[in-house]
Structures are given as structure tokens and as C-alpha cells.
Design a protein around this motif. Sequence first.
Motif, short mmCIF file in Angstrom:
data_model
loop_
_atom_site.label_atom_id
_atom_site.label_comp_id
_atom_site.label_asym_id
_atom_site.label_seq_id
_atom_site.Cartn_x
_atom_site.Cartn_y
_atom_site.Cartn_z
N TYR A 1 0.86 -1.19 0.00
CA TYR A 1 0.00 0.00 0.00
C TYR A 1 0.89 1.23 0.00
N VAL A 2 0.41 2.27 -0.65
CA VAL A 2 1.19 3.49 -0.81
C VAL A 2 0.56 4.59 0.05
N SER A 3 1.30 4.98 1.07
CA SER A 3 0.88 6.05 1.96
C SER A 3 2.14 6.85 2.32
N GLY A 4 2.50 7.76 1.44
CA GLY A 4 3.76 8.48 1.59
C GLY A 4 4.91 7.72 0.96
N MET A 5 4.95 6.44 1.18
CA MET A 5 5.90 5.52 0.54
C MET A 5 5.21 4.17 0.40
N ALA A 6 5.80 3.26 -0.33
CA ALA A 6 5.20 1.94 -0.53
C ALA A 6 5.56 1.04 0.66
N TRP A 7 4.53 0.53 1.34
CA TRP A 7 4.71 -0.34 2.50
C TRP A 7 4.32 -1.76 2.13
N ALA A 8 5.18 -2.71 2.43
CA ALA A 8 4.87 -4.12 2.18
C ALA A 8 3.65 -4.54 2.97
N MET A 9 2.81 -5.37 2.35
CA MET A 9 1.61 -5.87 3.03
C MET A 9 1.84 -7.30 3.50
N TRP A 10 3.03 -7.53 4.02
CA TRP A 10 3.36 -8.80 4.65
C TRP A 10 4.35 -8.53 5.76
N ASP A 11 4.42 -9.47 6.69
CA ASP A 11 5.36 -9.34 7.80
C ASP A 11 6.32 -10.52 7.76
N ASP A 12 7.21 -10.59 8.74
CA ASP A 12 8.21 -11.66 8.78
C ASP A 12 7.55 -13.03 8.79
N GLU A 13 6.48 -13.16 9.54
CA GLU A 13 5.77 -14.44 9.64
C GLU A 13 5.23 -14.86 8.26
#
Length: 93
Positions: free
Chosen positions: A74-86
Motif C-alpha cells: 500500500y502506498v501512503s507516503g511511501m510503498a509499505w509491504a503488506m506482509w510481515d516476517d511471519e
Amino acid sequence: MGKNAPQTPLWAKTLDGLIEQGVRVTVSCTQCNKHDIVDLNLLRERTSGSYSLWNRRCRCRLTLGCKGWNRFRYVSGMAWAMWDDEGAKRWEG
């Protein structure tokens, strides 16, 4: 991502939240490197407002015959991954 990664906002976990915030969601392939913008409203019509793209991936739908994986940001100021380490660990192997 890692230990120092920022907390994911609750609104980023559902289509309704993403649509409400007015953020853009992009999809990219791990193999063909193509990318596109996700039509959140269309996806909501096909699923539900509570549907989540978080820690979700699918086989590439961007290039015919590609065997890569599509992942979301998702892009909110920058692109953020939509997954975590798990989620990433689950996809290894």
C-alpha cells in the motif's frame, strides 16, 4: 521487515480500511517484475469489505504464463509491504 519495522495500521488490514483512507495498493511479481495498481473497489465487489490483502499472495496474473508470485504494497507516503516476517517465512521454500 524485522524487529524495528513500524506497526501496521489497523486500517491497512481490510479493503474497507484501505478504501476509506484513500491509499493506493500496488501489486508486483517476484519473477517477471511487472507491477500494476489494484482496483480496490472492484476487488471489494468480488469479495467483501473485510477481505484482507495482508500476508496474501497469488500466482502471477500480470504476465500470461509467468510462474512468479504477486505480492501487495500500500502506498501512503511511501510503498509499505503488506506482509510481515511471519508471512514471508511461510512463503520460503
